[in-house]
Motif scaffolding. Structure first.
Motif: not given
Length: 205
Positions: A97, A75, A73, A116, A120
């Motif tokens: 992303s 970015p 998980n 980003t 996220h």
């Protein structure tokens, strides 16, 4: 604790620039030269974001982004000199992303990184909200994290839509009904987080 960023680029000059710019911004930075080295380092260490070049010897940045999307998980910001539509679509399908186009300035780089990280964090919070009880949602919203001076004070129309998991058109209708109170900055609507919280909680009841 500073956010940790993994830089992946086979060009020594670009690696040094990224390390310098990001370190000056306060990030902890590790750098490797290819996708294989990045994959091995991801198994050993924890990062908050990956910045990778799209074209590298061996497995390219799109392959690396796909691997990260499937296993972490995390970015990914992709660096490209010539962003073709084909590459952009392929990268986005693999979870990228955002994009950073060469040449880039420190300001542009850091703006993209913070943006980003912010997005996220918001996506993770929405996932957490969907899995929690109503009594816990307000607590999570109260603890909302934000990156950058602008995000500490105001949310854009697009951010409101993403935060509430609705379309921009729905947000416009909420404005007309008075559920959100906005202030104009330039030509964009922007909103105080407390109004978004109120609207979100109202949508849940």
């Amino acid at each position: 604790m500073a956010e940790r960023i993994l830089v992946v680029d086979d060009e020594r000059v670009i690696r040094k620039l990224l390390i310098s710019y990001l370190s000056e911004e306060g990030f902890e930075v590790e750098a490797v030269t290819d996708s294989n080295a990045a994959i091995e380092l991801l198994k050993e260490q924890t990062f908050d974001l990956v910045v990778t070049d799209i074209k590298m010897p061996g497995a390219d940045g799109i392959f690396l982004a796909g691997y990260i999307d499937e296993n972490y998980n995390l970015p990914v910001v992709m660096i490209t000199g010539y962003p073709s539509e084909e590459n952009v679509i392929a990268a986005m399908r693999r979870g990228v992303s955002d994009f950073l186009t060469k040449p880039f300035s420190p300001d542009v780089l850091c703006k993209i990184i913070w943006r980003t990280l912010y997005r996220h964090t918001q996506r993770n919070r929405l996932r957490a909200l969907s899995a929690t009880s109503e009594s816990d949602k307000e607590m999570l919203l109260e603890g909302r994290e934000a990156y950058g001076d602008t995000h500490d004070k105001l949310m854009s129309l697009q951010e409101v839509a993403s935060y509430l998991n609705v379309s921009v058109q729905t947000v416009y209708r909420m404005i007309s009904r008075g559920e959100l109170k906005g202030v104009k900055v330039g030509v964009k609507w922007r909103f105080k987080p407390e109004y978004v919280k109120e609207a979100y909680l109202r949508r849940q009841t």
